[in-house]
Design a protein around this motif. Structure first.
Motif, PDB file in Angstrom:
ATOM      1  N   PHE A 273     -18.213   5.522   3.834  1.00  0.00           N
ATOM      2  CA  PHE A 273     -17.045   6.147   4.453  1.00  0.00           C
ATOM      3  C   PHE A 273     -17.460   7.349   5.293  1.00  0.00           C
ATOM      4  O   PHE A 273     -18.290   8.157   4.879  1.00  0.00           O
TER       5      PHE A 273
ATOM      6  N   SER B  87       0.289   2.672   6.022  1.00  0.00           N
ATOM      7  CA  SER B  87       0.022   3.901   5.282  1.00  0.00           C
ATOM      8  C   SER B  87       0.094   3.737   3.781  1.00  0.00           C
ATOM      9  O   SER B  87      -0.669   4.331   3.054  1.00  0.00           O
TER      10      SER B  87
ATOM     11  N   TYR C  50      -9.685   4.314   9.727  1.00  0.00           N
ATOM     12  CA  TYR C  50     -10.884   4.702   8.977  1.00  0.00           C
ATOM     13  C   TYR C  50     -12.130   4.354   9.790  1.00  0.00           C
ATOM     14  O   TYR C  50     -12.170   3.338  10.476  1.00  0.00           O
TER      15      TYR C  50
ATOM     16  N   GLN D 178      -4.644   9.739   8.824  1.00  0.00           N
ATOM     17  CA  GLN D 178      -3.389   9.223   8.290  1.00  0.00           C
ATOM     18  C   GLN D 178      -2.244   9.909   9.029  1.00  0.00           C
ATOM     19  O   GLN D 178      -1.974  11.094   8.806  1.00  0.00           O
TER      20      GLN D 178
ATOM     21  N   TYR E 285     -11.257   9.594   7.936  1.00  0.00           N
ATOM     22  CA  TYR E 285     -10.032   8.817   7.903  1.00  0.00           C
ATOM     23  C   TYR E 285      -8.875   9.645   8.426  1.00  0.00           C
ATOM     24  O   TYR E 285      -8.764  10.841   8.180  1.00  0.00           O
TER      25      TYR E 285
ATOM     26  N   ALA F 185      -2.826   4.405   9.454  1.00  0.00           N
ATOM     27  CA  ALA F 185      -4.088   4.898   8.899  1.00  0.00           C
ATOM     28  C   ALA F 185      -5.256   4.248   9.616  1.00  0.00           C
ATOM     29  O   ALA F 185      -5.242   3.046   9.900  1.00  0.00           O
TER      30      ALA F 185
ATOM     31  N   TYR G  62     -16.256   3.720   9.027  1.00  0.00           N
ATOM     32  CA  TYR G  62     -17.324   3.522   8.050  1.00  0.00           C
ATOM     33  C   TYR G  62     -18.593   3.203   8.831  1.00  0.00           C
ATOM     34  O   TYR G  62     -18.551   2.847  10.009  1.00  0.00           O
TER      35      TYR G  62
ATOM     36  N   GLN H 157      -7.255  -2.763   3.981  1.00  0.00           N
ATOM     37  CA  GLN H 157      -7.738  -2.285   5.269  1.00  0.00           C
ATOM     38  C   GLN H 157      -8.268  -3.466   6.074  1.00  0.00           C
ATOM     39  O   GLN H 157      -8.997  -4.308   5.548  1.00  0.00           O
TER      40      GLN H 157
END
Lengths: 112, 113
Positions: B45, B97, B33, B50, B48, B31, B35, B102
């Protein structure tokens, strides 16, 4: 509308005392809550987490309390140390592995 | 082991130019991400990824923003026709995952003049 709120932008505490950082949320679907610590010019560092099935999680000097009925969580640091001075972010998500919703942060200053 | 890395650490650009920001996640993390943190704000956010699933783009503020992740590893965030309000620190994070912790990179500070 902010889903995660940290209403105190700053907190000052003396070394050795307890620091209590507060966080409120509005989304009842949030299932997982985390606290991150951030120093200037660095990315946030994971500190401690709690899932909605618990009301307390402790890791050394750090304890997170969750009050689901009040949609409130808090981070307790005891005893506080000067090295704890940083910005603390509260974050939440609806399920593991999804995006985090962050509060605006609280700047903690611990004086010696 | 190596953490999440991001490049460049600082980027100054002129309004209207395109920029690309790069993120190298922790090896094995499925995963990823993005931001951003604007001055005085919390982390917002953006997008993202996955695994091989379609990315969650629900946080992208406009169609000038896009991101891709090649080979399930490195990701690039592209901002086209930058505006002054795009100035912020852009942070990348990765995670395993099924876990929620994070791990964040140091960020890229973008300044649009």
């Amino acid at each position: 509308d902010q889903q995660v709120k940290q209403n105190s932008p700053s907190l000052s505490v003396q070394e050795g005392r307890i620091s209590i950082l507060n966080c409120d949320y509005t989304n009842s679907m949030f299932d997982y809550f985390l606290w991150y610590k951030k120093y200037p010019a660095e990315g946030p560092t994971f500190l401690i987490s709690i899932s909605s099935i618990k009301d307390k999680n402790e890791d050394g000097r750090f304890t997170v309390f969750l009050n689901k009925s009040a949609k409130h969580l808090s981070l307790h640091i005891v005893p506080s140390q000067p090295g704890d001075s940083a910005v603390y972010f509260c974050a939440a998500s609806e399920k593991a592995g999804t995006a985090l919703i962050f509060g605006k942060g609280t700047t903690l200053s611990v004086s010696s | 082991g190596a953490g999440v890395s991001q490049s460049p650490s600082n980027k100054v650009t002129e309004k209207g130019k395109d920029v690309e920001l790069r993120c190298d996640p922790i090896s094995g993390h499925t995963a990823l991400y993005w931001y951003r943190q604007s001055l005085g704000q919390g982390l917002e956010f953006l997008i993202y990824f996955q695994g091989n699933s379609a990315p969650d783009k629900s946080g992208l503020p406009s169609d000038r923003f896009s991101a891709e992740r090649t080979g399930g590893s490195v990701s690039t965030l592209t901002i086209q026709r930058t505006q002054q309000e795009d100035s912020a620190v852009y942070l990348c994070a990765s995670s395993l995952s099924i876990l929620n912790e994070q791990f964040f990179g140091p960020g890229t500070r973008l300044t649009v003049l």
